[in-house]
Scaffold this motif. Structure first.
Motif, PDB file in Angstrom:
ATOM      1  N   GLY A  11       0.795  -1.221   0.000  1.00  0.00           N
ATOM      2  CA  GLY A  11       0.000   0.000   0.000  1.00  0.00           C
ATOM      3  C   GLY A  11       0.823   1.263   0.000  1.00  0.00           C
ATOM      4  N   ASP A  12       2.157   1.141   0.002  1.00  0.00           N
ATOM      5  CA  ASP A  12       3.015   2.323  -0.052  1.00  0.00           C
ATOM      6  C   ASP A  12       3.016   2.889  -1.466  1.00  0.00           C
ATOM      7  N   ILE A  13       3.199   4.202  -1.568  1.00  0.00           N
ATOM      8  CA  ILE A  13       3.193   4.881  -2.862  1.00  0.00           C
ATOM      9  C   ILE A  13       4.621   5.306  -3.177  1.00  0.00           C
ATOM     10  N   LEU A  14       5.160   4.771  -4.264  1.00  0.00           N
ATOM     11  CA  LEU A  14       6.564   4.917  -4.592  1.00  0.00           C
ATOM     12  C   LEU A  14       6.757   5.771  -5.845  1.00  0.00           C
ATOM     13  N   ALA A  15       7.975   6.259  -6.046  1.00  0.00           N
ATOM     14  CA  ALA A  15       8.346   6.985  -7.262  1.00  0.00           C
ATOM     15  C   ALA A  15       9.101   6.024  -8.167  1.00  0.00           C
ATOM     16  N   LEU A  16       8.396   5.436  -9.117  1.00  0.00           N
ATOM     17  CA  LEU A  16       8.982   4.474 -10.052  1.00  0.00           C
ATOM     18  C   LEU A  16       8.567   4.852 -11.471  1.00  0.00           C
ATOM     19  N   PRO A  17       9.393   4.574 -12.468  1.00  0.00           N
ATOM     20  CA  PRO A  17       9.063   4.983 -13.832  1.00  0.00           C
ATOM     21  C   PRO A  17       7.967   4.160 -14.489  1.00  0.00           C
TER      22      PRO A  17
END
Length: 212
Positions: A11-17
């Motif tokens: 449920g974590d929100i990550l910075a991924l391309p």
């Protein structure tokens, strides 16, 4: 620099391309001026899984004070994080999910609000992801269920674990000590009752179902 809008099974929100197969939202949780997340991680109990191609509408991500566009590797990832299918853009899937929910959980056909209330309790603990107790052997879990083991997420498909990654799944024969169940219990029972989530193609044939 990728935006912080990719949701993992915890449920974590990550910075991924990479954006993945589905979009969705939890309400408005971003600042459109900076296109960054606020301190909030939801403003609504309706955590949705939506189509990326609904009516050929293309939204500029995080551009307005509308819902915050989140992205999911596949539907199993979204379900593990505590989301459910959207009744607007994925009506057929949402109705199938609701019918399987009723069968699996032994209830009357629930409203979207009722499912959201149950899921909100099952997905969170002190504002963090709740790990529920796993009471079923791994090889008896339905396709699309996800567990946590040694801090990593594993998808179960065909009775076998597959390590979750942000670009693909990797099949493994064993997992470390299981920390708990990532998929909310009500959703797990929905999967057992026959709902088939769309899985990433790295799983193989189980990932080939086209979302409605």
């Amino acid at each position: 620099m990728p935006l912080q809008n990719r949701v993992d099974p915890f449920g974590d929100i990550l910075a991924l391309p990479l954006r993945g197969l589905f979009t969705g939202n939890r309400g408005i949780i971003h600042d459109p001026d900076t296109k960054t997340l606020t301190a909030k991680r939801w403003t609504s109990k309706a955590w949705l899984v939506c189509r990326c191609d609904y009516k050929d509408v293309r939204r500029e991500v995080m551009a307005t004070r509308s819902w915050t566009e989140l992205f999911f590797f596949d539907e199993a990832t979204a379900l593990a994080a505590g989301h459910r299918p959207c009744f607007q853009c994925r009506k057929d899937d949402a109705e199938a999910f609701r019918a399987a929910w009723a069968d699996g959980n032994g209830t009357s056909v629930p409203s979207a609000r009722n499912m959201d209330a149950v899921l909100h309790k099952e997905r969170l603990q002190a504002r963090r992801k709740r790990l529920n107790m796993l009471l079923t052997p791994l090889d008896e879990l339905p396709d699309g269920a996800m567990i946590a083991a040694a801090g990593k997420a594993y998808l179960i498909a065909g009775g076998r674990p597959h390590l979750w990654g942000d670009a693909h799944y990797k099949r493994t024969d064993t997992v470390p000590f299981v920390d708990g169940l990532l998929t909310p219990p009500s959703t797990l029972r929905t999967l057992k009752a026959g709902y088939r989530p769309r899985l990433h193609s790295s799983i193989g044939p189980r990932g080939e179902r086209v979302a409605a």
